[in-house]
Design an enzyme around this catalytic site. Structure first.
Site, PDB file in Angstrom:
ATOM      1  N   GLU A 124       0.850  -1.192   0.000  1.00 27.60           N
ATOM      2  CA  GLU A 124       0.000   0.000   0.000  1.00 27.60           C
ATOM      3  C   GLU A 124       0.888   1.245   0.000  1.00 27.60           C
ATOM      4  O   GLU A 124       1.847   1.290   0.753  1.00 27.60           O
ATOM      5  CB  GLU A 124      -0.903   0.048   1.240  1.00 27.60           C
ATOM      6  CG  GLU A 124      -1.902   1.196   1.136  1.00 27.60           C
ATOM      7  CD  GLU A 124      -2.882   1.246   2.318  1.00 27.60           C
ATOM      8  OE1 GLU A 124      -2.757   0.455   3.262  1.00 27.60           O
ATOM      9  OE2 GLU A 124      -3.764   2.101   2.268  1.00 27.60           O
ATOM     10  N   GLY A 264       3.072   2.564  10.834  1.00 28.64           N
ATOM     11  CA  GLY A 264       2.779   1.774  12.023  1.00 28.64           C
ATOM     12  C   GLY A 264       2.609   0.291  11.730  1.00 28.64           C
ATOM     13  O   GLY A 264       3.261  -0.560  12.325  1.00 28.64           O
ATOM     14  N   MET A 266       0.467  -2.692   8.660  1.00 27.03           N
ATOM     15  CA  MET A 266      -0.223  -2.858   7.378  1.00 27.03           C
ATOM     16  C   MET A 266      -1.131  -4.077   7.405  1.00 27.03           C
ATOM     17  O   MET A 266      -0.721  -5.165   7.816  1.00 27.03           O
ATOM     18  CB  MET A 266       0.833  -2.976   6.261  1.00 27.03           C
ATOM     19  CG  MET A 266       0.241  -3.127   4.888  1.00 27.03           C
ATOM     20  SD  MET A 266      -0.770  -1.689   4.432  1.00 27.03           S
ATOM     21  CE  MET A 266      -2.001  -2.483   3.426  1.00 27.03           C
ATOM     22  N   GLU A 267      -2.345  -3.877   6.918  1.00 24.92           N
ATOM     23  CA  GLU A 267      -3.416  -4.871   7.053  1.00 24.92           C
ATOM     24  C   GLU A 267      -3.464  -5.934   5.961  1.00 24.92           C
ATOM     25  O   GLU A 267      -4.541  -6.471   5.684  1.00 24.92           O
ATOM     26  CB  GLU A 267      -4.762  -4.130   7.092  1.00 24.92           C
ATOM     27  CG  GLU A 267      -5.203  -3.477   5.756  1.00 24.92           C
ATOM     28  CD  GLU A 267      -4.849  -2.005   5.611  1.00 24.92           C
ATOM     29  OE1 GLU A 267      -3.870  -1.561   6.248  1.00 24.92           O
ATOM     30  OE2 GLU A 267      -5.533  -1.301   4.841  1.00 24.92           O
ATOM     31  N   ASN A 268      -2.355  -6.286   5.324  1.00 21.97           N
ATOM     32  CA  ASN A 268      -2.348  -7.330   4.287  1.00 21.97           C
ATOM     33  C   ASN A 268      -3.223  -8.510   4.700  1.00 21.97           C
ATOM     34  O   ASN A 268      -3.157  -8.970   5.829  1.00 21.97           O
ATOM     35  CB  ASN A 268      -0.919  -7.835   4.074  1.00 21.97           C
ATOM     36  CG  ASN A 268       0.092  -6.716   4.046  1.00 21.97           C
ATOM     37  OD1 ASN A 268       0.011  -5.828   3.226  1.00 21.97           O
ATOM     38  ND2 ASN A 268       1.020  -6.730   4.997  1.00 21.97           N
ATOM     39  N   HIS A 300      -6.608  -2.050  15.124  1.00 19.97           N
ATOM     40  CA  HIS A 300      -6.795  -1.321  13.863  1.00 19.97           C
ATOM     41  C   HIS A 300      -6.574  -2.237  12.656  1.00 19.97           C
ATOM     42  O   HIS A 300      -7.436  -2.328  11.772  1.00 19.97           O
ATOM     43  CB  HIS A 300      -5.834  -0.130  13.823  1.00 19.97           C
ATOM     44  CG  HIS A 300      -5.928   0.701  12.579  1.00 19.97           C
ATOM     45  ND1 HIS A 300      -6.665   1.860  12.516  1.00 19.97           N
ATOM     46  CD2 HIS A 300      -5.386   0.535  11.350  1.00 19.97           C
ATOM     47  CE1 HIS A 300      -6.574   2.366  11.298  1.00 19.97           C
ATOM     48  NE2 HIS A 300      -5.805   1.585  10.573  1.00 19.97           N
ATOM     49  N   GLU A 301      -5.449  -2.911  12.620  1.00 24.08           N
ATOM     50  CA  GLU A 301      -5.155  -3.746  11.448  1.00 24.08           C
ATOM     51  C   GLU A 301      -6.132  -4.914  11.357  1.00 24.08           C
ATOM     52  O   GLU A 301      -6.577  -5.278  10.276  1.00 24.08           O
ATOM     53  CB  GLU A 301      -3.706  -4.245  11.470  1.00 24.08           C
ATOM     54  CG  GLU A 301      -2.644  -3.156  11.616  1.00 24.08           C
ATOM     55  CD  GLU A 301      -2.798  -1.985  10.669  1.00 24.08           C
ATOM     56  OE1 GLU A 301      -3.302  -2.174   9.553  1.00 24.08           O
ATOM     57  OE2 GLU A 301      -2.408  -0.858  11.054  1.00 24.08           O
ATOM     58  N   GLU A 323      -9.820   4.113   6.242  1.00 23.87           N
ATOM     59  CA  GLU A 323      -8.989   4.561   7.368  1.00 23.87           C
ATOM     60  C   GLU A 323      -9.786   5.301   8.439  1.00 23.87           C
ATOM     61  O   GLU A 323      -9.633   5.037   9.629  1.00 23.87           O
ATOM     62  CB  GLU A 323      -7.814   5.406   6.867  1.00 23.87           C
ATOM     63  CG  GLU A 323      -6.804   4.632   6.010  1.00 23.87           C
ATOM     64  CD  GLU A 323      -6.232   3.396   6.699  1.00 23.87           C
ATOM     65  OE1 GLU A 323      -6.378   3.237   7.925  1.00 23.87           O
ATOM     66  OE2 GLU A 323      -5.641   2.560   5.982  1.00 23.87           O
TER      67      GLU A 323
HETATM   68  N1  TRP Z   1      -2.989   1.003   5.700  1.00 15.88           N
HETATM   69  C1  TRP Z   1      -2.055   1.113   6.784  1.00 15.88           C
HETATM   70  C2  TRP Z   1      -2.879   1.372   8.035  1.00 15.88           C
HETATM   71  O1  TRP Z   1      -3.398   2.389   8.246  1.00 15.88           O
HETATM   72  C3  TRP Z   1      -1.049   2.186   6.693  1.00 15.88           C
HETATM   73  C4  TRP Z   1      -0.154   2.274   5.527  1.00 15.88           C
HETATM   74  C5  TRP Z   1      -0.378   2.873   4.361  1.00 15.88           C
HETATM   75  C6  TRP Z   1       1.196   1.921   5.466  1.00 15.88           C
HETATM   76  N2  TRP Z   1       0.730   2.908   3.584  1.00 15.88           N
HETATM   77  C7  TRP Z   1       1.708   2.345   4.253  1.00 15.88           C
HETATM   78  C8  TRP Z   1       2.007   1.288   6.357  1.00 15.88           C
HETATM   79  C9  TRP Z   1       3.039   2.185   3.927  1.00 15.88           C
HETATM   80  C10 TRP Z   1       3.349   1.119   6.006  1.00 15.88           C
HETATM   81  C11 TRP Z   1       3.860   1.572   4.811  1.00 15.88           C
HETATM   82  O2  TRP Z   1      -3.128   0.533   8.794  1.00 15.88           O
HETATM   83 ZN    ZN Z   2      -5.443   1.746   8.601  1.00 12.44          ZN
END
Ligand code: TRP
Ligand code: ZN
Length: 903
Positions: A124, A264, A266-268, A300-301, A323
């Site tokens: 992302e 912080g 990432m929600e993969n 959150h994730e 978000e």
């Molecule tokens: N989607 C992630 C979150 O809010 C955050 C995110 C977006 C991110 N781009 C990123 C994290 C790039 C790391 C690197 O939970």
């Molecule tokens: Zn998020």
């Protein structure tokens, strides 16, 4: 539309559906640190909703090895810097692409990269295009099968999204694993991890009756710091089941921690990747705040699995769809985990503090943008406090307007309609409106208009008729990009304005609006719908002139303007039944006092503190019926950046002096109470990070920090003893911070100043935690944020620390701990009159930009508000921005920030 004419700018209005859809993807990775080969087999079909034409795939920093259409060579293609075009492709075909990339050379931490000898990905928003050629946009959703091949010795663990379907050995000491993700997903949710990692495991039976495997993967030395993250994950799963009826859809859910990470977490899908900062915790190395943040980010994730993954965004302008909603959900989760009403209020106060300190300034500066932006040059720059935190406030307003049950109905309809789709903020608003049979058209302006609305309040009481007329008037002038749009006229917002009226005895008055039948229920808090520019609300049966309690619980992200007297604020601070507004009254009182002090300091007058203010704070500190955590919030003065925003011209030195002066006066006047608070709030037994114990520590350590403002040398010894004997990081670090702030770390001073203790404790801290990078980050950050005085400039200490062997620009956590802490966390030193802070800023923005544009652009934002400062600082800041802007080779990321600041 705005700025479409500027090269590279992407506009929301230009959205078009993709020409092709990608149904299935089969990826094979031959992992090698400096040359990884990716084989990508995709099933493509022409999109019936598309506009025809060639197929252009995104791709960056890739080396194309071969290309085949339905297994045959296909001569009609073009490769450029940004992608690959297949000329005149069939309407349905299999495309096979082989390409190479260099994970070890990848310092941007986007795409596939190496950290600590292991492989990680971050896709992302647009990182997948650095892994393979693809339609790297969130409205293209596909099912993925992923084969990983790597050296077994160096990379024993091979992970990807979904379920493990096969693994085994290969010749030459290599092995493989095949993963299948049953859910369609956009490319930004793809992830793989390969390396030497270990995990803690748990199994739970979820709401659907199925057993789920939960894993938290870390480096071997960190295995004993994973319990809290795992517990947080289990709590989050349970919470989403009960509060929103959302069940974990996968049989396996993994969290992996990595120390080199841009944000912080990432929600993969099924394979969340986290910054170690939001996973690793034990009593010795993590503070209460760290434990709380881990719970919030894990939540959150996890919550993204439904709000973001099952229902995703049509395009990146809709980012707040996932978000804002997910931040709202994590805020509610953390609030519920606090366990008490007062705990919920403390959490709300924390969230509002962040909003005011970070989002309000953003919304008043050159980067101001609506929650759903209209255009961007680099999408990474729009992962902002506006999209996240203001976005969460927008979602919270639906709940305030519709009630908890109405909001839940809206959520249920949203999932029912859009599961498996890529949708827009308007779709979410429509679900909320339709599920509740209500019209939310005007509410849509929260998505399209930028800026923080101001609501001014005037009131009149009519004694003979016992009526009270409250007039609310809203305004929100153009800001940021809106200023360039001459045709734009800002329209009134739909503002849910929660109100209470307090009688002379301090009790809530039942609220009845004129015209309502006498028998109708009259609650003591009512949410008024402010929809016009100005509106008057008439209340009947009001026995005498009441004290209004405005915007209870901070029911909308607005600034309330009302002329309170000091007495009224003190009264509200003591009596309001709404804990948020009790806190708010204290903050208003302190802000007013602080701004008066700033003025005296600027005029060279002797500052003086109103004894009324001191007494109001004494009452709170003494009130043992109040939760300690709440008292700690109430006795913490507004931050320097917040105060700066309240002035016509920000003067960081005077603000710092004023705040310090009031702290000293509060320390002296409330000396006995502070000492009592310090001694009465020690927590017996072994360390537990629960809200009640954390609240006790917060008050105790706040007391310590105030007491350390006094000349009394015995407190230095007390702090030193606390430092040495602490059994947890919260107490140890609070004592260290108190010593450093009092004594200064770098200068020689007399014993009473605590300098030798500060230096010794800092040295001890370093050796004690040398092998704990997250603790060393705290060590750098504390020194970057230490106070300076006439003879002692913190910039010198920061420059010296840049040379420390443990410092590196390449690790974002480390860069943030020293550089960002100084540039955004130490305003009076960063904005030193000689401009030394800005010289440093220019150097670091440029140095970081060469390594990691995303991180550099964050740092670049610390000069956003330059126009608001006193003239000589302003000119120096402009010069610094121009110096950066003059560089021809800037990334899009930094370019967008500095050029908008200068525009
Ligand atoms: N989607 C992630 C979150 O809010 C955050 C995110 C977006 C991110 N781009 C990123 C994290 C790039 C790391 C690197 O939970
Ligand atoms: Zn998020």
């Amino acid at each position: 539309m705005l700025r479409t004419d500027i090269a590279g700018v992407i506009s929301r209005a230009d959205y078009t559906p993709p020409a092709f859809l990608i149904e299935t993807v089969r990826l094979e990775f031959d992992l090698d640190p400096d040359c990884t080969t990716v084989t990508n087999r995709m099933r493509l079909v022409r999109n019936p909703a598309g506009n025809g034409g060639d197929l252009t795939l995104h791709g960056q920093e890739l080396q194309l090895v071969s290309l085949a259409v339905d297994g045959q060579a296909w001569p009609g293609y073009r490769v450029g810097d940004e992608g690959l075009t297949i000329v005149a492709p069939p309407d349905s075909f299999e495309l096979t692409l082989v390409s190479r990339c260099n994970p070890l050379g990848n310092t941007s931490l986007m795409g596939l990269y190496v950290s600590g000898g292991n492989f990680f990905t971050q896709c992302e928003a647009e990182g997948f295009r650095k892994i393979t050629y693809f339609l790297d946009r969130p409205d293209v959703m596909s099912t993925y099968t992923v084969t990983l091949r790597a050296d077994r010795e160096a990379y024993p663990v091979l992970l990807a999204n979904g379920n493990l379907v096969e693994e085994g050995g290969l010749p030459d000491g290599r092995h493989y694993a095949i993963w299948e993700d049953p859910f369609k997903k956009p490319a930004y949710l793809f992830a793989l991890v390969a390396g030497r990692l270990v995990c803690v495991e748990d199994r739970i039976v979820a709401g659907d009756g199925r057993e789920k495997l939960l894993q938290v993967w870390v480096q071997p030395q960190d295995l004993d710091k994973t319990r809290h993250a795992m517990d947080s994950l289990i709590h989050a799963i349970r919470w989403d089941e009960t509060r929103f009826g959302r069940v974990l859809d996968l049989d396996r859910f993994m969290i992996v921690a990595v120390s080199d990470f841009n944000m912080g977490a990432m929600e993969n899908k099924g394979l969340n990747i986290f910054n170690t900062k939001y996973v690793l915790a034990d009593a010795a190395t993590a503070t209460d705040d760290d434990f709380g943040n881990i719970e919030a980010v894990v939540g959150h994730e996890y919550f993204h699995n439904w709000t973001g993954n099952r229902v995703t965004c049509r395009d990146w302008f809709q980012l707040s769809l996932k978000e804002g909603l997910t931040v709202f959900r994590d805020q509610e989760f953390s609030a519920d985990m606090m366990g008490t009403e007062s705990g919920r209020a403390v959490k709300r106060i924390d969230d509002v503090r962040v909003l005011r300190q970070a989002q309000f300034p953003e919304d008043a500066g050159p980067m101001a943008h609506p929650v759903r932006p209209e255009s961007y040059l680099e999408i990474n720059n729009f992962y902002t406090v506006t999209v996240y935190e203001k976005g969460a406030e927008v979602v919270r307003m639906y709940q305030t307007l519709l009630g908890r049950e109405g909001f839940r109905r809206g959520m249920d309809l949203y999932f029912e309609r859009h599961d498996g789709q890529a949708v827009t903020c308007d779709d979410f608003r429509a679900a909320m409106a339709d599920a509740n049979g209500t019209d939310l058209t005007q509410f849509g302006r929260w998505y399209s208009q930028a800026g923080t609305p101001r609501v001014s309040v005037s009131a009149a009481y009519d004694e003979p008729s016992h009526t009270y007329a409250l007039t609310l008037t809203q305004s929100c002038p153009k800001v940021g990009v809106e200023l360039q749009d001459t045709t734009l006229v800002k329209q009134p917002f739909h503002i849910p304005f929660a109100l209470g009226l307090i009688d002379r005895a301090g009790n809530d008055i039942p609220l009845r609006l004129m015209g309502e039948p006498a028998g109708a229920p009259a609650p003591t808090t009512r949410v008024l719908d402010l929809t016009r520019a100005s509106q008057t609300f008439m209340f009947t049966d009001v026995p005498h002139m009441p004290m209004p309690s405005l915007l209870r619980g901070f029911s909308a992200p607005v600034i309330v303007e009302h002329d309170y007297t000091i007495d009224e604020l003190a009264f509200q601070m003591a009596h309001d039944s709404d804990p948020f507004n009790r806190w708010e009254a204290g903050q208003r009182l302190a802000t007013r006092q602080l701004l008066a002090l700033v003025e005296s300091i600027q005029l060279g007058q002797l500052p003086s503190v109103d004894s009324f203010v001191l007494e109001a704070f004494r009452l709170v500190l003494r009130d043992d019926t109040l939760d300690p955590a709440f008292r700690a919030q109430a006795l913490t003065l507004p931050a320097e950046t917040y105060l700066g925003e309240q002035m016509t011209e920000t003067d960081p030195a005077a603000i710092h002096a004023a705040r310090q002066y009031l702290r000293q006066r509060l320390a002296a006047a409330l000396h006995t109470e502070w000492l009592a608070a310090y001694h009465n709030h020690r927590v017996p037994g072994t360390y537990q990070p629960d809200a009640a114990s954390a609240g006790q520590r917060a008050l105790k350590n706040l007391a310590l920090s105030y007491l350390m403002e006094l000349p009394d040398a015995t407190m230095v010894q007390t702090a030193r003893t606390q430092y040495d004997s602490a059994d947890n990081m919260t107490d140890r670090f609070a004592a260290l911070a108190a010593l450093v702030h009092r004594g200064g770390a770098a200068i020689e001073a007399d014993e009473a100043h605590g300098a030798p203790h500060a230096a010794q404790a800092l040295a001890d801290f370093y050796t004690r935690f040398e092998r704990e990078p997250l603790a060393i980050d705290k060590w750098f950050a504390l020194q970057a944020m230490q106070r300076g005085d006439g003879s002692h400039c913190v910039i010198d200490a920061v420059r010296a620390l840049m040379q420390h062997p443990a410092f590196t620009l390449k690790n974002p956590n480390r860069a943030r701990s020293l550089i960002f802490s100084f540039c955004s966390g130490n305003p009076s030193q960063f904005h030193a009159a000689d401009g030394s802070g800005y010289v440093f800023w220019v150097e670091q923005v440029l140095a970081l930009d060469a390594l990691n544009p995303q991180v550099a652009a964050r740092l670049a934002r610390s000069l956003d508000r330059w126009r608001k400062y006193t003239p000589s600082l302003r000119e120096r800041m402009r010069g610094a921005l121009q110096q950066v802007s003059a560089h021809k080779t800037l990334s899009k990321d930094v370019r967008e920030i500095v050029d908008k600041a200068l525009a």
